[in-house]
Design a protein around this motif. Sequence first.
Motif, PDB file in Angstrom:
ATOM      1  N   ILE A 147       0.838  -1.199   0.000  1.00 34.22           N
ATOM      2  CA  ILE A 147       0.000   0.000   0.000  1.00 34.22           C
ATOM      3  C   ILE A 147       0.871   1.247   0.000  1.00 34.22           C
ATOM      4  O   ILE A 147       2.034   1.230   0.403  1.00 34.22           O
ATOM      5  N   ARG A 148       0.254   2.334  -0.434  1.00 35.45           N
ATOM      6  CA  ARG A 148       0.855   3.659  -0.296  1.00 35.45           C
ATOM      7  C   ARG A 148      -0.026   4.461   0.656  1.00 35.45           C
ATOM      8  O   ARG A 148      -1.192   4.710   0.350  1.00 35.45           O
ATOM      9  N   ALA A 149       0.516   4.829   1.796  1.00 36.72           N
ATOM     10  CA  ALA A 149      -0.206   5.623   2.787  1.00 36.72           C
ATOM     11  C   ALA A 149       0.075   7.092   2.525  1.00 36.72           C
ATOM     12  O   ALA A 149       1.232   7.511   2.460  1.00 36.72           O
ATOM     13  N   ILE A 150      -0.998   7.891   2.372  1.00 38.04           N
ATOM     14  CA  ILE A 150      -0.879   9.288   1.949  1.00 38.04           C
ATOM     15  C   ILE A 150      -1.530  10.176   2.997  1.00 38.04           C
ATOM     16  O   ILE A 150      -2.701   9.992   3.348  1.00 38.04           O
ATOM     17  N   SER A 151      -0.782  11.142   3.489  1.00 38.10           N
ATOM     18  CA  SER A 151      -1.285  12.056   4.510  1.00 38.10           C
ATOM     19  C   SER A 151      -1.049  13.498   4.078  1.00 38.10           C
ATOM     20  O   SER A 151      -0.078  13.810   3.393  1.00 38.10           O
ATOM     21  N   TYR A 152      -1.965  14.361   4.488  1.00 38.00           N
ATOM     22  CA  TYR A 152      -1.820  15.806   4.304  1.00 38.00           C
ATOM     23  C   TYR A 152      -1.805  16.425   5.689  1.00 38.00           C
ATOM     24  O   TYR A 152      -2.794  16.389   6.419  1.00 38.00           O
ATOM     25  N   MET A 153      -0.652  17.027   6.035  1.00 41.93           N
ATOM     26  CA  MET A 153      -0.418  17.488   7.397  1.00 41.93           C
ATOM     27  C   MET A 153      -0.357  19.004   7.465  1.00 41.93           C
ATOM     28  O   MET A 153       0.197  19.661   6.580  1.00 41.93           O
ATOM     29  N   LYS A 154      -0.928  19.544   8.531  1.00 43.14           N
ATOM     30  CA  LYS A 154      -0.919  20.990   8.746  1.00 43.14           C
ATOM     31  C   LYS A 154       0.527  21.500   8.763  1.00 43.14           C
ATOM     32  O   LYS A 154       1.410  20.876   9.382  1.00 43.14           O
ATOM     33  N   THR A 155       0.767  22.623   8.098  1.00 39.72           N
ATOM     34  CA  THR A 155       2.132  23.130   7.982  1.00 39.72           C
ATOM     35  C   THR A 155       2.133  24.646   7.851  1.00 39.72           C
ATOM     36  O   THR A 155       1.115  25.255   7.492  1.00 39.72           O
ATOM     37  N   ASP A 156       3.282  25.248   8.134  1.00 41.98           N
ATOM     38  CA  ASP A 156       3.501  26.676   7.893  1.00 41.98           C
ATOM     39  C   ASP A 156       4.456  26.898   6.726  1.00 41.98           C
ATOM     40  O   ASP A 156       4.873  28.038   6.466  1.00 41.98           O
ATOM     41  N   LYS A 157       4.790  25.843   6.010  1.00 41.69           N
ATOM     42  CA  LYS A 157       5.743  25.948   4.903  1.00 41.69           C
ATOM     43  C   LYS A 157       5.141  26.753   3.755  1.00 41.69           C
ATOM     44  O   LYS A 157       3.926  26.917   3.641  1.00 41.69           O
TER      45      LYS A 157
END
Length: 469
Positions: free
Chosen positions: A250-260
Amino acid sequence: MEKYFRLSILYFLLIISSCSIDNPKEEQNIVNDVSQLNPIKVQRVVVPTTNSEIIGVVKNQKGTISIGGGRFSMGGQTATENTIQIDMRKFNRIISFSKEQKEITVQAGIRWRELIQFIDKYDLSVKIMQTYANFTVGGSLSVNVHGRYVGQGPIILSVKSIKILLANGDLIAASPFQNQEIFYAAIGGYGGIGVITEVTLSLTENCKVERKDTVMKISGYNHFFSNTIKNNSDVIFHNADIYPRDFDEIRAISYMKTDKELTIKDRLKPNDGSYVMNRFAIKTVSNSCFGKWLRKDVINPLYYSGNVVEWRNYEATYDVAELEPSSREKSTYVLQEYFVPIAQFGSFYPKMIRVLKENKVNVMNISIRHANRDPGSQMAWAKAEVFAFVIYYKQGVLDADKEKVKIWTGQLIDASIVEKGSYYLPYQIYARKEQFLKAYPNALEFFKLKKKYDPEYKFRNKLFDAYYN
């Protein structure tokens, strides 16, 4: 050098891939869904823009009524023969909004894209919705959708209140604190209790998110999710894609809060995007084992190279057009979904994979999602904290093809029931009645409420044709 070689393969295959689109024409008074498998002849279609028009249809028409939104359910859940179809898509105004209270009230026919376009100006976002923004809000409530939002679950968790038009013509307000019986029956009730006309939703802040992904064996995913994702408040979106044909990686995909700094400057995805690459990928992956290898080892590594930074609302405005194939005349693309308690993850997925392999199902993708327990809707699919397995597959359109799908669908439903889970109702209606009642043990109570609020069986569709006497 390897990256350029992969790009060359991709470009060559794109050139030879057909990009023409076969858009089926809508025949008069024929209601169909996105799969094009369920054409239904209705008496007529009404397209209201005001409350009074909807009330007039419900109070004055002698025939039975069906309710349609974006028509993304795939088994006739929005219509049945000879009904008067209420097409809600022009009933789409924003009624009220409060930035301070972070809430919005909309007419139920509004699409999520339209809602997000409005609240984005105030740096707000929706709490829960499905991945694609073409659905109507009322339709999403009627099937009690969920998405990739970590720490959330069914959409009912973000609904503050609704207004619903009952079979007797009464327009009433319902919430967890007012007319609770109707509230918990209407959300996830597939239009069986009445016409949801207004929805008040809780909102949250828009923020920048950074995409991160990792590839692993599926056997290690539950541990990975529990220890890395579940209690991480920085993770906004998450899903894991299981790769066919082996189904072991599997490919686990996350979108994480950032200040970048943003790598994608647009706040929303375009309304009229070009999806030539997506259609190429769908056609290639579905046509051969080579295509499935190409997706896993070439297309996805290219797509996920580099961690993009974008707005939360950008990630919430996908268009279903990216999934639309060049034609659905001889074959079509369909979804199914199964839910199992998180403790049953390790025992369910091998059964699921065995069924898919033994029946030679042309699986395009299986996406794993997570959802918290439903707070009390009568037709809850999340009776506990669950993992969802969303199966996207290709099938033929002939009766023989449908019979094959019916066989393996029944096997997967049985497998989910054994694990104290359930299956999702917006898809092809193949479950036997005893399977339906095992997966939805409160259905009989829901049917009692339907009889109470719709004694003359005014609101109908194929789902109720199958299971409601």
